[in-house]
Write an enzyme that holds these catalytic residues in place. Sequence first.
Site, PDB file in Angstrom:
ATOM      1  N   LYS A  61      -3.145  23.532  29.236  1.00  0.00           N
ATOM      2  CA  LYS A  61      -3.217  23.669  30.694  1.00  0.00           C
ATOM      3  C   LYS A  61      -4.677  23.688  31.142  1.00  0.00           C
ATOM      4  CE  LYS A  61       1.217  25.998  30.930  1.00  0.00           C
ATOM      5  NZ  LYS A  61       1.977  27.233  30.884  1.00  0.00           N
ATOM      6  N   GLN A 104       1.089  33.388  31.387  1.00  0.00           N
ATOM      7  CA  GLN A 104       1.799  32.731  30.296  1.00  0.00           C
ATOM      8  C   GLN A 104       2.861  33.675  29.732  1.00  0.00           C
ATOM      9  OE1 GLN A 104       1.313  29.420  29.325  1.00  0.00           O
ATOM     10  NE2 GLN A 104       3.160  29.796  28.123  1.00  0.00           N
ATOM     11  N   ASP A 132       3.608  28.178  39.586  1.00  0.00           N
ATOM     12  CA  ASP A 132       4.771  27.955  38.713  1.00  0.00           C
ATOM     13  C   ASP A 132       6.059  27.866  39.537  1.00  0.00           C
ATOM     14  OD1 ASP A 132       4.470  27.539  36.041  1.00  0.00           O
ATOM     15  OD2 ASP A 132       4.236  29.659  35.512  1.00  0.00           O
TER      16      ASP A 132
END
Length: 302
Positions: free
Chosen positions: A54, A98, A121
């Site tokens: 990422k 995460q 997200d």
Amino acid sequence: MAAKLIKGTEIREQILEEITSDVKQIKEKHGVVPGLVTILVGANPASISYVTLKIKTAHRVGFTEIQDSQPETITEAQLLALIDKYNKDESINGILVQLPLPKHIDEKKVLNAIDPDKDVDGFHPVNVGRLMIGGKEVKFPPCTPAGIQEMIVRAGVETSGAEVVVVGRSNIVGKPIANMMLQKGKGANSTVTIVHTGTKDLATHCKRADILIVAAGVPGLVKPEWIKPGACVIDVGVNRVGEKVSEKTGQKIAILRGDVDFDAAKEIAGSITPVPGGVGPMTITMLMLNTLKALKYKLGIE
Ligand code: NAP
């Protein structure tokens, strides 16, 4: 092979180029670039490799990126305070925690603490609600479903009036993609059915699908005879079915299979995504797009 291959690896490159060009223009006009922070707790090897990818992608498209690594021993209160700090940080447009988090931390509490306008997200209940309402309310569609829809659109598949069947009802794939495809508007306006383990006759539903989206996590679940000739088949499943030695590196790597019997299905479908190289590469790409959008919303240019 009859079906056209919908390659996530190629679509990813197109979208990352578009993002890079947008970032350059915004920098010239407004003097800012999108800022993304990824918070990693502990040292789970899979999480480290996701976060690394990422960060690498964010760097490639010209974002400022912060990798904030915290020890496994961080308390829930400390993690919430960290999120609060990034919520208030003007240079940060996207916050990503995460998962999974260590057992002593309540994941839901942590995700809900992220400012919905920095929730790239798209998992915050506010963004889930915005997705449900649809249209201009939608800020951050969750990344894997957003990638699926983008692939269908870029493959030139007609969605308006199409019968879409989604196999799986998870909160991260099945439910949101079903919801996105039924909305009124471009790349959607479909008639949607969701099937799951409680469904009586999976095959009959799948056979009706002009667009079949499979996210069950069961290798080879969808049989070739369940596919309508000419249908678009999006295989989200990523299943480890063994190991092999990589010709490139000489190291052991996982053998991955999707939820669809690809070799047989490609002779019947009109278009199909491979596994690997299909939906997989799209998720991080859409995370970058959501982070870019977060800055654009803030600047009032989206
Ligand atoms: P999940 O949370 O386990 O949900 C699976 C869904 O499939 C459930 O709704 C389940 O039904 C349904 N299902 C399972 N077996 C079935 C069967 N035999 N018949 C009918 N329905 C069945 O999984 P997920 O997180 O959505 O992920 C699904 C797959 O996509 C996994 O292989 C995952 O690795 C992959 N994935 C890939 C990406 C990516 O490429 N970027 C991202 C996310 C997920 P019930 O609700 O009735 O249990």
